[in-house]
Design a protein around this motif. Structure first.
Motif, PDB file in Angstrom:
ATOM      1  N   UNK A  98       0.841  -1.189   0.000  1.00 35.69           N
ATOM      2  CA  UNK A  98       0.000   0.000   0.000  1.00 35.69           C
ATOM      3  C   UNK A  98       0.884   1.250   0.000  1.00 35.69           C
ATOM      4  N   UNK A  99       0.628   2.153  -0.931  1.00 37.77           N
ATOM      5  CA  UNK A  99       1.379   3.404  -0.985  1.00 37.77           C
ATOM      6  C   UNK A  99       2.682   3.363  -1.743  1.00 37.77           C
ATOM      7  N   UNK A 100       3.132   2.179  -2.180  1.00 41.24           N
ATOM      8  CA  UNK A 100       4.421   2.104  -2.872  1.00 41.24           C
ATOM      9  C   UNK A 100       4.461   2.995  -4.111  1.00 41.24           C
ATOM     10  N   UNK A 101       3.375   2.993  -4.879  1.00 43.90           N
ATOM     11  CA  UNK A 101       3.350   3.812  -6.098  1.00 43.90           C
ATOM     12  C   UNK A 101       3.462   5.297  -5.769  1.00 43.90           C
ATOM     13  N   UNK A 102       2.887   5.698  -4.662  1.00 40.68           N
ATOM     14  CA  UNK A 102       2.958   7.111  -4.275  1.00 40.68           C
ATOM     15  C   UNK A 102       4.344   7.485  -3.771  1.00 40.68           C
ATOM     16  N   UNK A 103       4.919   6.632  -2.910  1.00 38.66           N
ATOM     17  CA  UNK A 103       6.257   6.941  -2.398  1.00 38.66           C
ATOM     18  C   UNK A 103       7.309   6.900  -3.499  1.00 38.66           C
ATOM     19  N   UNK A 104       7.043   6.154  -4.573  1.00 35.89           N
ATOM     20  CA  UNK A 104       7.977   6.122  -5.696  1.00 35.89           C
ATOM     21  C   UNK A 104       8.080   7.480  -6.380  1.00 35.89           C
ATOM     22  N   UNK A 105       7.071   8.348  -6.163  1.00 39.22           N
ATOM     23  CA  UNK A 105       7.071   9.681  -6.774  1.00 39.22           C
ATOM     24  C   UNK A 105       7.444  10.773  -5.779  1.00 39.22           C
ATOM     25  N   UNK A 106       7.950  10.398  -4.620  1.00 38.39           N
ATOM     26  CA  UNK A 106       8.226  11.386  -3.573  1.00 38.39           C
ATOM     27  C   UNK A 106       9.209  12.454  -4.025  1.00 38.39           C
ATOM     28  N   UNK A 107      10.239  12.048  -4.769  1.00 37.42           N
ATOM     29  CA  UNK A 107      11.236  13.034  -5.210  1.00 37.42           C
ATOM     30  C   UNK A 107      10.626  14.061  -6.151  1.00 37.42           C
ATOM     31  N   UNK A 108       9.668  13.637  -6.971  1.00 40.56           N
ATOM     32  CA  UNK A 108       9.009  14.586  -7.871  1.00 40.56           C
ATOM     33  C   UNK A 108       8.213  15.629  -7.089  1.00 40.56           C
ATOM     34  N   UNK A 109       7.536  15.192  -6.038  1.00 37.67           N
ATOM     35  CA  UNK A 109       6.785  16.140  -5.201  1.00 37.67           C
ATOM     36  C   UNK A 109       7.735  17.090  -4.474  1.00 37.67           C
ATOM     37  N   UNK A 110       8.855  16.559  -3.983  1.00 42.28           N
ATOM     38  CA  UNK A 110       9.829  17.414  -3.296  1.00 42.28           C
ATOM     39  C   UNK A 110      10.447  18.428  -4.254  1.00 42.28           C
ATOM     40  N   UNK A 111      10.786  17.956  -5.454  1.00 41.55           N
ATOM     41  CA  UNK A 111      11.392  18.853  -6.440  1.00 41.55           C
ATOM     42  C   UNK A 111      10.452  19.980  -6.833  1.00 41.55           C
ATOM     43  N   UNK A 112       9.151  19.685  -6.845  1.00 40.85           N
ATOM     44  CA  UNK A 112       8.153  20.701  -7.187  1.00 40.85           C
ATOM     45  C   UNK A 112       7.760  21.547  -5.981  1.00 40.85           C
ATOM     46  N   UNK A 113       8.332  21.248  -4.812  1.00 39.06           N
ATOM     47  CA  UNK A 113       7.997  21.931  -3.552  1.00 39.06           C
ATOM     48  C   UNK A 113       6.499  21.868  -3.269  1.00 39.06           C
ATOM     49  N   UNK A 114       5.922  20.692  -3.524  1.00 38.11           N
ATOM     50  CA  UNK A 114       4.507  20.443  -3.261  1.00 38.11           C
ATOM     51  C   UNK A 114       4.372  19.334  -2.218  1.00 38.11           C
ATOM     52  N   UNK A 115       3.249  19.372  -1.519  1.00 39.57           N
ATOM     53  CA  UNK A 115       3.002  18.413  -0.452  1.00 39.57           C
ATOM     54  C   UNK A 115       1.896  17.437  -0.821  1.00 39.57           C
ATOM     55  N   UNK A 116       2.178  16.149  -0.626  1.00 36.44           N
ATOM     56  CA  UNK A 116       1.147  15.115  -0.676  1.00 36.44           C
ATOM     57  C   UNK A 116       1.049  14.522   0.724  1.00 36.44           C
ATOM     58  N   UNK A 117      -0.015  14.845   1.435  1.00 36.59           N
ATOM     59  CA  UNK A 117      -0.261  14.320   2.773  1.00 36.59           C
ATOM     60  C   UNK A 117      -1.142  13.086   2.623  1.00 36.59           C
ATOM     61  N   UNK A 118      -0.535  11.922   2.759  1.00 39.42           N
ATOM     62  CA  UNK A 118      -1.239  10.674   2.460  1.00 39.42           C
ATOM     63  C   UNK A 118      -1.728  10.013   3.747  1.00 39.42           C
ATOM     64  N   UNK A 119      -2.856   9.313   3.646  1.00 39.07           N
ATOM     65  CA  UNK A 119      -3.377   8.559   4.772  1.00 39.07           C
ATOM     66  C   UNK A 119      -3.851   9.421   5.924  1.00 39.07           C
ATOM     67  N   UNK A 120      -4.682  10.439   5.634  1.00 39.87           N
ATOM     68  CA  UNK A 120      -5.131  11.348   6.681  1.00 39.87           C
ATOM     69  C   UNK A 120      -6.644  11.232   6.897  1.00 39.87           C
ATOM     70  N   UNK A 121      -7.124   9.967   7.013  1.00 37.55           N
ATOM     71  CA  UNK A 121      -8.488   9.741   7.466  1.00 37.55           C
ATOM     72  C   UNK A 121      -8.463   9.486   8.966  1.00 37.55           C
ATOM     73  N   UNK A 122      -9.188   8.480   9.403  1.00 37.14           N
ATOM     74  CA  UNK A 122      -9.122   8.116  10.824  1.00 37.14           C
ATOM     75  C   UNK A 122      -8.100   6.995  11.019  1.00 37.14           C
TER      76      UNK A 122
ATOM     77  N   UNK B 259     -11.118  14.145  10.055  1.00 43.26           N
ATOM     78  CA  UNK B 259      -9.661  14.299  10.164  1.00 43.26           C
ATOM     79  C   UNK B 259      -9.015  15.047   9.002  1.00 43.26           C
ATOM     80  N   UNK B 260      -9.346  14.767   7.738  1.00 40.15           N
ATOM     81  CA  UNK B 260      -8.761  15.590   6.677  1.00 40.15           C
ATOM     82  C   UNK B 260      -9.202  17.049   6.746  1.00 40.15           C
ATOM     83  N   UNK B 261     -10.385  17.307   7.330  1.00 43.33           N
ATOM     84  CA  UNK B 261     -10.830  18.686   7.468  1.00 43.33           C
ATOM     85  C   UNK B 261      -9.966  19.421   8.493  1.00 43.33           C
TER      86      UNK B 261
END
Length: 363
Positions: free
Chosen positions: A53-77, A301-303
């Motif tokens: 779970x989440x491997x595909x998203x973490x594989x793109x972590x460097x792209x998000x960091x390079x763009x100075x953007x945030x992906x906050x994953x898994x923020x339900x309950x 929680x996401x709110x």
């Protein structure tokens, strides 16, 4: 075209990656409550982790960091609030953590149109089948150190493994919980220091029996089959014939509890076993919000997180889980009386430590 600064993904986890990559391309921040799906190991599914779970998203972590953007994953309950509880425990309650164990249980009952108690899932049956019949993942620090990487610490078990009876607070009482695949186990080892990370869900005897039957009949499959000239996936049929979780609130009664059982050494150098939890009563959420308790507890929680991001209290870049952020601002805002906060308190209690997996197997 809309000028949106944040995209909150609240749809089926099968659509995580298109929304995740689209948000990156659009230059916005991203939040979700469930992460990209897993794939079981083709040879040893109940021993070795494969695509997690989440491997595909973490594989793109460097792209998000390079763009100075945030992906906050898994923020339900769960994941979400449970991860925040774990961060709070590490920062404030423990000097050494043996296990971070998410424990979820409820005493909810659903009554059909005839007034008789009946079966209805509290959230998407499609997702329940996915996470409960997939091999549950566990993380252990000793395995990670022996293998030379955090990834080496992950391994899998058969569904419904390591049953334990957990006594939930505020009148819910004892519920048998079993190992289930869940995002917390994939998130917490990245930011928190524990010897073991687990997720156990109080499915109950009826749900476990239903899931085993669906699997035995092939009704858990997502591969379309042809029925009288129509292509349909068996799992979609199962989800379609059951009551819609969004509409069952008036027929539900009881409470649901999400929480984090932490064991280890407290800040006083003494053994400690603590449960941090959030209990929601269906009667209250229906009266105040017109939403059943499982849906409401996930949605709040996401709110809260969006408010913290908008205020700049939480900030960052890359692909981050909730435990990457300070827990206190979140828990304060969640529990503060309205209108300052959301008026939904959380609790903390000392509990007897659960038996180890070795003791469970011996029994």
């Amino acid at each position: 075209s809309t000028g949106a600064t944040h995209v909150l993904n609240a749809v089926d986890p099968r659509f995580v990656m298109p929304i995740f990559t689209g948000t990156l391309a659009a230059g916005a921040s991203y939040l979700d409550m469930a992460m990209s799906l897993s794939q079981r190991h083709p040879v040893k599914p109940f021993e070795l982790a494969h695509v997690k779970l989440g491997d595909e998203q973490f594989a793109m972590a460097e792209q998000w960091s390079a763009a100075d953007q945030l992906a906050l994953v898994g923020i339900g309950v769960e994941p979400g609030l449970s991860d925040i509880f774990a961060r709070y425990a590490q920062d404030n309650l423990f000097s050494e953590i043996d296990e971070l164990g998410t424990r979820d249980g409820a005493n909810l009952a659903y009554y059909g149109p005839d007034g008789e108690e009946a079966f209805a899932p509290g959230f998407s049956m499609w997702t329940i089948i996915e996470e409960c019949l997939n091999p549950p993942v566990v993380w252990e620090k000793a395995r990670a150190e022996a293998g030379g990487s955090m990834e080496a610490g992950f391994f899998t078990l058969p569904p419904f493994s390591e049953p334990e009876v957990f006594d939930f607070p505020e009148g819910i009482g004892p519920v048998e919980c079993v190992q289930v695949e869940h995002e917390e186990v994939l998130l917490m080892p990245r930011w928190l220091d524990a010897k073991r990370v687990t997720f156990k869900y109080g499915l109950g005897e009826q749900m476990i029996s239903i899931l085993k039957t669906l699997h035995a009949l092939g009704l858990d499959s997502t591969e379309p089959i042809t029925v009288k000239g129509v292509r349909v996936a068996p799992r979609d049929v199962v989800a379609a014939v059951l009551p819609d979780p969004a509409t069952i609130g008036p027929q539900l009664s009881g409470k649901t509890c999400a929480g984090m059982h932490v064991t280890g050494i407290g800040t006083d150098a003494q053994p400690r076993s603590t449960y941090l939890y959030h209990v929601v009563d269906n009667e209250e959420t229906m009266r105040e919000y017109g939403a059943q308790c499982v849906v409401w507890q996930t949605a709040i929680n996401p709110i809260v997180a969006l408010e913290l991001l908008a205020a700049g209290t939480w900030s960052g870049s890359g692909v981050l889980g909730p435990e990457a952020f300070a827990a206190e601002p979140f828990l304060d805002l969640l529990s503060a009386p309205k209108p300052v906060g959301y008026g939904s308190p959380w609790g903390l209690q000392e509990v007897p430590p659960a038996p180890s997996s070795r003791e469970v197997i011996a029994e």
